[in-house]
Design an enzyme around this catalytic site. Structure first.
Site, PDB file in Angstrom:
ATOM      1  N   GLN A 189      -1.661   7.477   1.109  1.00  0.00           N
ATOM      2  CA  GLN A 189      -1.256   8.598   1.967  1.00  0.00           C
ATOM      3  C   GLN A 189      -0.156   8.190   2.962  1.00  0.00           C
ATOM      4  O   GLN A 189       0.910   8.818   3.029  1.00  0.00           O
ATOM      5  CB  GLN A 189      -2.465   9.107   2.763  1.00  0.00           C
ATOM      6  CG  GLN A 189      -2.097  10.065   3.885  1.00  0.00           C
ATOM      7  CD  GLN A 189      -3.271  10.425   4.785  1.00  0.00           C
ATOM      8  OE1 GLN A 189      -3.878  11.464   4.611  1.00  0.00           O
ATOM      9  NE2 GLN A 189      -3.599   9.577   5.747  1.00  0.00           N
ATOM     10  N   ASP A 190      -0.395   7.135   3.730  1.00  0.00           N
ATOM     11  CA  ASP A 190       0.560   6.751   4.775  1.00  0.00           C
ATOM     12  C   ASP A 190       1.848   6.200   4.160  1.00  0.00           C
ATOM     13  O   ASP A 190       2.931   6.407   4.699  1.00  0.00           O
ATOM     14  CB  ASP A 190      -0.057   5.699   5.712  1.00  0.00           C
ATOM     15  CG  ASP A 190      -1.236   6.271   6.489  1.00  0.00           C
ATOM     16  OD1 ASP A 190      -1.537   7.468   6.327  1.00  0.00           O
ATOM     17  OD2 ASP A 190      -1.858   5.510   7.254  1.00  0.00           O
TER      18      ASP A 190
ATOM     19  N   SER B 145      -7.478  -0.480  12.431  1.00  0.00           N
ATOM     20  CA  SER B 145      -8.329   0.706  12.355  1.00  0.00           C
ATOM     21  C   SER B 145      -9.318   0.754  13.514  1.00  0.00           C
ATOM     22  O   SER B 145      -9.873  -0.268  13.923  1.00  0.00           O
ATOM     23  CB  SER B 145      -9.109   0.643  11.045  1.00  0.00           C
ATOM     24  OG  SER B 145     -10.208   1.525  11.089  1.00  0.00           O
TER      25      SER B 145
ATOM     26  N   GLY C 194       0.832  -1.204   0.000  1.00  0.00           N
ATOM     27  CA  GLY C 194       0.000   0.000   0.000  1.00  0.00           C
ATOM     28  C   GLY C 194       0.866   1.253   0.000  1.00  0.00           C
ATOM     29  O   GLY C 194       0.490   2.299   0.535  1.00  0.00           O
TER      30      GLY C 194
ATOM     31  N   ALA D  90      -1.747  -2.021   2.828  1.00  0.00           N
ATOM     32  CA  ALA D  90      -2.555  -2.298   1.639  1.00  0.00           C
ATOM     33  C   ALA D  90      -3.967  -2.720   2.023  1.00  0.00           C
ATOM     34  O   ALA D  90      -4.225  -3.090   3.166  1.00  0.00           O
ATOM     35  CB  ALA D  90      -1.894  -3.393   0.812  1.00  0.00           C
TER      36      ALA D  90
ATOM     37  N   LEU E 203      -2.860  -8.149  -4.494  1.00  0.00           N
ATOM     38  CA  LEU E 203      -3.028  -8.640  -3.121  1.00  0.00           C
ATOM     39  C   LEU E 203      -3.839  -9.938  -3.077  1.00  0.00           C
ATOM     40  O   LEU E 203      -3.682 -10.731  -2.153  1.00  0.00           O
ATOM     41  CB  LEU E 203      -3.800  -7.610  -2.295  1.00  0.00           C
ATOM     42  CG  LEU E 203      -3.089  -6.563  -1.458  1.00  0.00           C
ATOM     43  CD1 LEU E 203      -4.138  -5.822  -0.647  1.00  0.00           C
ATOM     44  CD2 LEU E 203      -2.053  -7.171  -0.531  1.00  0.00           C
TER      45      LEU E 203
ATOM     46  N   TYR F  62     -15.728  -3.159   6.286  1.00  0.00           N
ATOM     47  CA  TYR F  62     -14.331  -2.726   6.464  1.00  0.00           C
ATOM     48  C   TYR F  62     -13.856  -3.036   7.888  1.00  0.00           C
ATOM     49  O   TYR F  62     -12.787  -3.629   8.082  1.00  0.00           O
ATOM     50  CB  TYR F  62     -14.239  -1.220   6.185  1.00  0.00           C
ATOM     51  CG  TYR F  62     -12.884  -0.614   6.484  1.00  0.00           C
ATOM     52  CD1 TYR F  62     -11.845  -0.718   5.578  1.00  0.00           C
ATOM     53  CD2 TYR F  62     -12.659   0.055   7.688  1.00  0.00           C
ATOM     54  CE1 TYR F  62     -10.604  -0.165   5.855  1.00  0.00           C
ATOM     55  CE2 TYR F  62     -11.422   0.604   7.972  1.00  0.00           C
ATOM     56  CZ  TYR F  62     -10.400   0.496   7.057  1.00  0.00           C
ATOM     57  OH  TYR F  62      -9.178   1.040   7.346  1.00  0.00           O
TER      58      TYR F  62
ATOM     59  N   GLU G 131     -12.137   1.594  13.308  1.00  0.00           N
ATOM     60  CA  GLU G 131     -13.419   1.148  12.762  1.00  0.00           C
ATOM     61  C   GLU G 131     -13.789  -0.242  13.305  1.00  0.00           C
ATOM     62  O   GLU G 131     -14.951  -0.624  13.303  1.00  0.00           O
ATOM     63  CB  GLU G 131     -13.309   1.160  11.237  1.00  0.00           C
ATOM     64  CG  GLU G 131     -14.585   1.004  10.462  1.00  0.00           C
ATOM     65  CD  GLU G 131     -15.593   2.126  10.608  1.00  0.00           C
ATOM     66  OE1 GLU G 131     -15.195   3.271  10.914  1.00  0.00           O
ATOM     67  OE2 GLU G 131     -16.791   1.852  10.417  1.00  0.00           O
TER      68      GLU G 131
HETATM   69  P1  GDP Z   1     -13.874   6.741   7.737  1.00  0.00           P
HETATM   70  O1  GDP Z   1     -14.022   7.027   9.190  1.00  0.00           O
HETATM   71  O2  GDP Z   1     -12.659   5.937   7.414  1.00  0.00           O
HETATM   72  O3  GDP Z   1     -15.114   6.193   7.142  1.00  0.00           O
HETATM   73  O4  GDP Z   1     -13.560   8.173   7.068  1.00  0.00           O
HETATM   74  P2  GDP Z   1     -14.505   9.175   6.258  1.00  0.00           P
HETATM   75  O5  GDP Z   1     -13.711  10.437   6.157  1.00  0.00           O
HETATM   76  O6  GDP Z   1     -14.959   8.582   4.966  1.00  0.00           O
HETATM   77  O7  GDP Z   1     -15.800   9.401   7.191  1.00  0.00           O
HETATM   78  C1  GDP Z   1     -15.689   9.993   8.458  1.00  0.00           C
HETATM   79  C2  GDP Z   1     -17.085  10.328   8.978  1.00  0.00           C
HETATM   80  O8  GDP Z   1     -17.641  11.375   8.161  1.00  0.00           O
HETATM   81  C3  GDP Z   1     -18.102   9.185   8.913  1.00  0.00           C
HETATM   82  O9  GDP Z   1     -18.831   9.199  10.123  1.00  0.00           O
HETATM   83  C4  GDP Z   1     -19.018   9.560   7.758  1.00  0.00           C
HETATM   84  O10 GDP Z   1     -20.341   9.055   7.883  1.00  0.00           O
HETATM   85  C5  GDP Z   1     -19.000  11.064   7.882  1.00  0.00           C
HETATM   86  N1  GDP Z   1     -19.429  11.768   6.661  1.00  0.00           N
HETATM   87  C6  GDP Z   1     -20.400  12.718   6.595  1.00  0.00           C
HETATM   88  N2  GDP Z   1     -20.539  13.153   5.348  1.00  0.00           N
HETATM   89  C7  GDP Z   1     -19.657  12.471   4.585  1.00  0.00           C
HETATM   90  C8  GDP Z   1     -19.343  12.507   3.198  1.00  0.00           C
HETATM   91  O11 GDP Z   1     -19.925  13.254   2.415  1.00  0.00           O
HETATM   92  N3  GDP Z   1     -18.330  11.668   2.772  1.00  0.00           N
HETATM   93  C9  GDP Z   1     -17.660  10.846   3.627  1.00  0.00           C
HETATM   94  N4  GDP Z   1     -16.674  10.060   3.165  1.00  0.00           N
HETATM   95  N5  GDP Z   1     -17.954  10.779   4.952  1.00  0.00           N
HETATM   96  C10 GDP Z   1     -18.941  11.583   5.420  1.00  0.00           C
END
Ligand code: GDP
Length: 325
Positions: free
Chosen positions: A12-13, A126, A8, A78, A56, A150, A128
């Protein structure tokens, strides 16, 4: 000379890690997807990095690469990097962010047994994985209960890091909270906001269409998080480490800070709209990490505040918009 393999590497990283490793004088190898369109630019930016194209999903090829490169350190960045994308491709996410990690760790263990030299591995885990955590803030002991494909794939990989640690491999699992920079793609909410805010700041009009404005996230500066992973790789004991800033802000607060930085001022909310298309099937309302173990054991601390992070990202996007115009 320390030999390092990074998967990967074009992300970015990966870029920030390469800069740190090259500055230290390491020999850097990168595994890249053979269909990754960003590879030529990456190769031009870092000509001394040895790139190995592959897939991968090709377990045999991935394992053979580890045996061929014989790295002292292996960083796994990755896989699928977007929660939103994982909802559309759950099986692919499991293969690339889950199963491929088992392949890498097994290959690293076999290499270590064959050569008698330790292979220090870092899995980019993560936050997540915590899903809708009942505990705030989350640390290394927080229950792993993902709410997205994810998060589930990352949970499997995190558990496999523990399994291989038990078999004598030095595997650190860094549980990374959201970490951002001007190099983030606009599929992430931070960069989506800063790119749009810069355009609105320069053009004087426009709206940012977003999903869940109330989601609260712990956003940090990506190079700080990469530095934590290097510290974890070289720490005496392989372990799990939460890497986080410890402060959370809502998506709305991020948008306000970005629009103000771009010069929009008190009318910032007129430039933000909710579009249900960007809402997710499930979204943790609040994620914030407790990185005290990384502070204590790795001597790590974040160097960039929330305001500084937003400022750096908006300023970089303002420069791009002005260069275009
Ligand atoms: P993630 O935490 O890896 O999913 O990073 P993201 O930057 O994609 O999302 C971070 C947070 O922003 C999540 O809680 C999304 O639901 C919220 N979010 C709100 N609006 C948006 C949007 O328009 N795009 C994305 N990508 N996230 C959003």
């Amino acid at each position: 000379m320390r030999r390092v393999l990074v998967t990967g590497i074009t992300g970015q990283d990966g870029g920030y890690l390469v800069e740190q490793l090259l500055a230290e004088g390491c020999e850097v190898h990168g595994f890249v997807h053979d269909k990754d369109a960003t590879v030529p630019d990456f190769a031009a930016a870092y000509p001394s990095v040895v790139l190995h194209p592959g897939d991968l999903a090709d377990s045999a090829g991935l394992a053979a690469l580890v045996q061929e490169v014989e790295p002292d350190e292996l960083y796994n960045f990755a896989g699928i990097s977007s929660v939103a994308f994982s909802w559309e491709h759950p099986v692919l996410t499991a293969e690339l962010s889950g199963v491929a990690v088992a392949v890498l760790l097994q290959a690293a263990l076999e290499l270590q047994e064959r050569t008698g030299r330790p292979v220090r591995c870092v899995q980019a885990s993560s936050a997540e994985m915590f899903g809708e955590a009942e505990v705030v803030p989350q640390d290394e002991r927080t229950a792993i209960r993902p709410v997205s494909p994810y998060g589930a794939a990352k949970a499997y990989a995190h558990h496999m890091a523990g399994v291989y640690r038990g078999r004598g491999l030095h595997v650190a699992s860094c549980i990374l909270f959201n970490h951002e920079s001007p190099r983030r793609p606009t599929t992430f909410v931070t960069r989506k906001i800063t790119a749009a805010a810069a355009r609105i700041g320069v053009e004087g009009s426009g709206v940012i269409r977003l999903g869940n404005l109330d989601a609260k996230r712990d956003w940090g500066w990506a190079p700080d998080y990469v530095a934590a992973m290097v510290l974890a790789a070289r720490h005496t004991r392989p372990d799990d480490f939460v890497v986080a800033s410890g402060t959370a802000h809502t998506v709305a607060q991020f948008a306000e800070a970005a629009l103000r930085r771009a010069g929009v001022g008190d009318t910032w909310h007129e430039h933000v709209e909710v579009d249900p298309a960007f809402l997710r099937p499930q979204d943790a309302p609040l994620m914030v990490g407790d990185a005290s173990k990384a502070h204590r054991e790795l001597g790590w601390a974040p160097t960039v505040s929330f305001d500084e992070l937003v400022g750096r990202m908006v300023d970089a996007d303002l420069a791009l918009v002005r260069a275009e115009a």
